[in-house]
Design a protein around this motif. Sequence first.
Motif, PDB file in Angstrom:
ATOM      1  N   VAL A  21      80.384-127.396  15.287  1.00 16.53           N
ATOM      2  CA  VAL A  21      81.417-126.378  15.410  1.00 16.53           C
ATOM      3  C   VAL A  21      81.004-125.149  14.619  1.00 16.53           C
ATOM      4  CG1 VAL A  21      83.268-128.043  15.688  1.00 16.53           C
ATOM      5  CG2 VAL A  21      82.625-127.258  13.398  1.00 16.53           C
ATOM      6  N   ALA A  22      81.566-124.016  14.985  1.00 18.90           N
ATOM      7  CA  ALA A  22      81.257-122.780  14.262  1.00 18.90           C
ATOM      8  C   ALA A  22      82.562-122.061  13.969  1.00 18.90           C
ATOM      9  CB  ALA A  22      80.347-121.919  15.118  1.00 18.90           C
ATOM     10  N   THR A  23      82.554-121.254  12.938  1.00 19.67           N
ATOM     11  CA  THR A  23      83.763-120.515  12.593  1.00 19.67           C
ATOM     12  C   THR A  23      83.735-119.168  13.312  1.00 19.67           C
ATOM     13  OG1 THR A  23      82.783-119.377  10.708  1.00 19.67           O
ATOM     14  CG2 THR A  23      83.712-121.556  10.311  1.00 19.67           C
ATOM     15  N   TYR A  24      84.874-118.543  13.379  1.00 17.13           N
ATOM     16  CA  TYR A  24      84.972-117.233  14.030  1.00 17.13           C
ATOM     17  C   TYR A  24      84.026-116.257  13.342  1.00 17.13           C
ATOM     18  CZ  TYR A  24      89.053-119.062  16.358  1.00 17.13           C
ATOM     19  OH  TYR A  24      89.892-119.822  17.125  1.00 17.13           O
ATOM     20  N   GLY A  25      83.994-116.352  12.036  1.00 15.05           N
ATOM     21  CA  GLY A  25      83.136-115.454  11.283  1.00 15.05           C
ATOM     22  C   GLY A  25      81.667-115.610  11.667  1.00 15.05           C
ATOM     23  N   GLN A  26      81.226-116.849  11.797  1.00  9.14           N
ATOM     24  CA  GLN A  26      79.838-117.090  12.168  1.00  9.14           C
ATOM     25  C   GLN A  26      79.541-116.507  13.532  1.00  9.14           C
ATOM     26  OE1 GLN A  26      79.308-121.325  11.894  1.00  9.14           O
ATOM     27  NE2 GLN A  26      78.601-121.204   9.792  1.00  9.14           N
ATOM     28  N   ILE A  27      80.408-116.785  14.468  1.00  8.51           N
ATOM     29  CA  ILE A  27      80.215-116.288  15.826  1.00  8.51           C
ATOM     30  C   ILE A  27      80.159-114.774  15.821  1.00  8.51           C
ATOM     31  CG2 ILE A  27      81.220-116.121  18.106  1.00  8.51           C
ATOM     32  CD1 ILE A  27      80.081-118.831  17.421  1.00  8.51           C
ATOM     33  N   ALA A  28      81.089-114.180  15.103  1.00 11.14           N
ATOM     34  CA  ALA A  28      81.121-112.718  15.036  1.00 11.14           C
ATOM     35  C   ALA A  28      79.779-112.200  14.523  1.00 11.14           C
ATOM     36  CB  ALA A  28      82.243-112.281  14.103  1.00 11.14           C
ATOM     37  N   ARG A  29      79.270-112.846  13.502  1.00 16.70           N
ATOM     38  CA  ARG A  29      78.009-112.429  12.899  1.00 16.70           C
ATOM     39  C   ARG A  29      76.876-112.567  13.926  1.00 16.70           C
ATOM     40  NH1 ARG A  29      77.877-115.249   7.525  1.00 16.70           N
ATOM     41  NH2 ARG A  29      76.987-116.954   8.706  1.00 16.70           N
ATOM     42  N   LEU A  30      76.806-113.692  14.566  1.00 18.84           N
ATOM     43  CA  LEU A  30      75.761-113.935  15.554  1.00 18.84           C
ATOM     44  C   LEU A  30      75.840-112.946  16.706  1.00 18.84           C
ATOM     45  CD1 LEU A  30      75.874-117.807  15.644  1.00 18.84           C
ATOM     46  CD2 LEU A  30      74.026-116.375  14.810  1.00 18.84           C
ATOM     47  N   ALA A  31      77.059-112.597  17.075  1.00 20.76           N
ATOM     48  CA  ALA A  31      77.243-111.688  18.201  1.00 20.76           C
ATOM     49  C   ALA A  31      76.927-110.252  17.804  1.00 20.76           C
ATOM     50  CB  ALA A  31      78.671-111.810  18.720  1.00 20.76           C
ATOM     51  N   GLY A  32      76.804-110.027  16.508  1.00 19.75           N
ATOM     52  CA  GLY A  32      76.465-108.687  16.052  1.00 19.75           C
ATOM     53  C   GLY A  32      77.633-107.891  15.493  1.00 19.75           C
ATOM     54  N   PRO A  34      79.499-108.284  12.216  1.00 20.00           N
ATOM     55  CA  PRO A  34      79.668-108.908  10.908  1.00 20.00           C
ATOM     56  C   PRO A  34      81.086-108.906  10.345  1.00 20.00           C
ATOM     57  CG  PRO A  34      78.350-106.905  10.752  1.00 20.00           C
ATOM     58  CD  PRO A  34      78.524-107.200  12.189  1.00 20.00           C
ATOM     59  N   ASN A  35      81.836-107.833  10.576  1.00 22.51           N
ATOM     60  CA  ASN A  35      83.181-107.793  10.007  1.00 22.51           C
ATOM     61  C   ASN A  35      84.289-107.879  11.037  1.00 22.51           C
ATOM     62  OD1 ASN A  35      81.116-106.539   8.633  1.00 22.51           O
ATOM     63  ND2 ASN A  35      82.520-105.513   7.261  1.00 22.51           N
ATOM     64  N   SER A  36      84.010-108.446  12.170  1.00 20.60           N
ATOM     65  CA  SER A  36      85.046-108.479  13.194  1.00 20.60           C
ATOM     66  C   SER A  36      85.313-109.871  13.731  1.00 20.60           C
ATOM     67  CB  SER A  36      84.657-107.574  14.344  1.00 20.60           C
ATOM     68  OG  SER A  36      84.480-106.259  13.869  1.00 20.60           O
ATOM     69  N   ALA A  37      85.665-110.746  12.842  1.00 26.60           N
ATOM     70  CA  ALA A  37      85.977-112.112  13.261  1.00 26.60           C
ATOM     71  C   ALA A  37      87.111-112.080  14.276  1.00 26.60           C
ATOM     72  CB  ALA A  37      86.389-112.937  12.047  1.00 26.60           C
ATOM     73  N   ARG A  38      87.977-111.096  14.136  1.00 35.55           N
ATOM     74  CA  ARG A  38      89.126-111.026  15.041  1.00 35.55           C
ATOM     75  C   ARG A  38      88.700-110.763  16.464  1.00 35.55           C
ATOM     76  NH1 ARG A  38      94.120-108.391  11.857  1.00 35.55           N
ATOM     77  NH2 ARG A  38      94.945-110.450  11.561  1.00 35.55           N
ATOM     78  N   ALA A  39      87.596-110.057  16.628  1.00 38.95           N
ATOM     79  CA  ALA A  39      87.114-109.768  17.979  1.00 38.95           C
ATOM     80  C   ALA A  39      86.838-111.087  18.687  1.00 38.95           C
ATOM     81  CB  ALA A  39      85.860-108.924  17.908  1.00 38.95           C
ATOM     82  N   VAL A  40      86.402-112.062  17.921  1.00 33.31           N
ATOM     83  CA  VAL A  40      86.109-113.375  18.498  1.00 33.31           C
ATOM     84  C   VAL A  40      87.389-114.015  19.012  1.00 33.31           C
ATOM     85  CG1 VAL A  40      85.190-115.668  18.034  1.00 33.31           C
ATOM     86  CG2 VAL A  40      84.156-113.679  16.963  1.00 33.31           C
ATOM     87  N   GLY A  41      88.403-113.977  18.183  1.00 27.41           N
ATOM     88  CA  GLY A  41      89.672-114.554  18.594  1.00 27.41           C
ATOM     89  C   GLY A  41      90.168-113.915  19.876  1.00 27.41           C
TER      90      GLY A  41
END
Length: 102
Positions: A21-32, A34-41
Motif C-alpha cells: 500500500v502507499a500513502t497519498y503523500g507518496q503517490i503525490a511525490r511519485l506523480a511529481g 510533492p506538496n499536493s497530497a490532496r490532488a491524489v484524493g
Amino acid sequence: MQPDYNIAIWTAVGHIPVGKVATYGQIARLAGFPNSARAVGRALAILPSDTRIPWHRVINAKGQISFPIASEKFKEQALRLTSEGILIKQGKISLTLFGWEL
DNA sequence: CAACTGACCATCC
DNA sequence: AGGATGGCCAGTT
C-alpha cells in the motif's frame, strides 16, 4: 478541464505492487506533486466504478482508510485489501509491513 | 468573484 | 499520544 494531474496520479497508483500500500503523500511525490497530497484524493475521487486503477492500495498517512468506518466505500476497500493479503487490525494497516518503498 | 470544501500531510503543543 | 494549526491546490457553491 483535463489536466494530466489525474493521469500522472493514476499511473503512479497503478505502479503499486500487489500486496503493498502507499500513502497519498507518496503517490503525490511519485506523480511529481510533492506538496499536493490532496490532488491524489481528488484524482481518486473522480474515478469511475469500472476503473482498473487499484485505488484501494492508497491509504492516508495514518495507515488507515480515509473513509467513515461504517461507509460502503470503507468496507469495499477493506475487503479488497484483505483479499490481497494485507492485514488490517482495528482499522489500521501497518505501513512498516505493507508500505511500498520504505 | 470570494469563500468553502475535501479519499491529505507535517509540525507544534 | 492526541488535538489544534497552517499549508496545498483544484473543483464547487
